[in-house]
Design an enzyme around this catalytic site. Sequence first.
Site, PDB file in Angstrom:
ATOM      1  N   SER A  95       0.917  -1.342  -0.151  1.00  0.00           N
ATOM      2  CA  SER A  95      -0.027   0.049   0.159  1.00  0.00           C
ATOM      3  C   SER A  95       0.859   1.305  -0.182  1.00  0.00           C
ATOM      4  CB  SER A  95      -0.947   0.044   1.143  1.00  0.00           C
ATOM      5  OG  SER A  95      -2.087   1.036   0.967  1.00  0.00           O
ATOM      6  N   ASP A 218      -9.472  -6.859  -2.838  1.00  0.00           N
ATOM      7  CA  ASP A 218      -9.042  -5.722  -2.273  1.00  0.00           C
ATOM      8  C   ASP A 218      -9.905  -4.523  -2.935  1.00  0.00           C
ATOM      9  OD1 ASP A 218      -7.443  -3.426  -1.546  1.00  0.00           O
ATOM     10  OD2 ASP A 218      -5.461  -4.209  -2.224  1.00  0.00           O
ATOM     11  N   HIS A 246      -7.072  -6.150   0.991  1.00  0.00           N
ATOM     12  CA  HIS A 246      -5.943  -5.498   1.260  1.00  0.00           C
ATOM     13  C   HIS A 246      -4.508  -5.837   1.747  1.00  0.00           C
ATOM     14  CE1 HIS A 246      -4.123  -1.633   0.220  1.00  0.00           C
ATOM     15  NE2 HIS A 246      -4.031  -1.111   1.416  1.00  0.00           N
TER      16      HIS A 246
END
Length: 271
Positions: A95, A218, A246
């Site tokens: 991320s 995700d 995620h």
Amino acid sequence: MTHPPRPPLLPPHQSAGSGRPVLLLAPAATRSAVWLLHQVPALSAAGYRALTFEHRGATAEFVPEGPVRFAELVTDAARVIQDVAGEPCHLVGSSLGALVAQRLAALRPDLVSSVTLLATRARTPLFTAALVKSVAQAARSGSVPADYAAASTMSQLFAPATLLDDRFAREWLDLMTLSPVQGEGAARQYLATLSVDEWAHELPGIDCPALVVGFPHDVLMPPELVREVADAIEGARYEEVAGCGHFGFLERPDEVNALLLDFLAKASLPH
């Protein structure tokens, strides 16, 4: 009287194992200890030196004044490589950490041996921008009930099937209720990710080995966005790990670690 610029701060960091260095970069509003659950032990056992550090804003002790600018996050990672690793590192980011890794690889190829990008993106669709801004506002306000914030955050991080596991759900509900995502540092980290559209054109300049991993469930970084990053980096390897949201590196750590170690073994070979 003008004062000379202060030298860059060295972020709080940790090291485990010995061998070729691997720098792990955490998601936004997430402490670097998240890597200690699965990835650091796997890397250490495989003969790598696993380095972790805190993004600015992750701890009360490391929230410099002013907004968190994305360039500063990249500079922090570069400083850890230069001052702690002392040699180029394999980068593993998730991320926010993946965004930092891919820009560092584009700007400072001399510091990067390879990149592994989990749940990343090269652009910010309208809904993604709205979600990032709303999460930052909630973190900044501190007024969202802890139990609601925990459940809402978990629905964004994990796949629906994972949340049906009562033991898993209870552990994470307890953890996130006790340690909610809030504070100015977390908000600034989220907002810093909105700059990705300004430098996405740099991705084709990444010339080190690259592994890009998407997770089918995700909602923050859908596989469609993740694959765009892989397509932008010449020769990048793209993989998806089934049944994950995620935080797939926590949901399916064995599968993610297997991909990572296989990639690192090949990326470490002489070219």
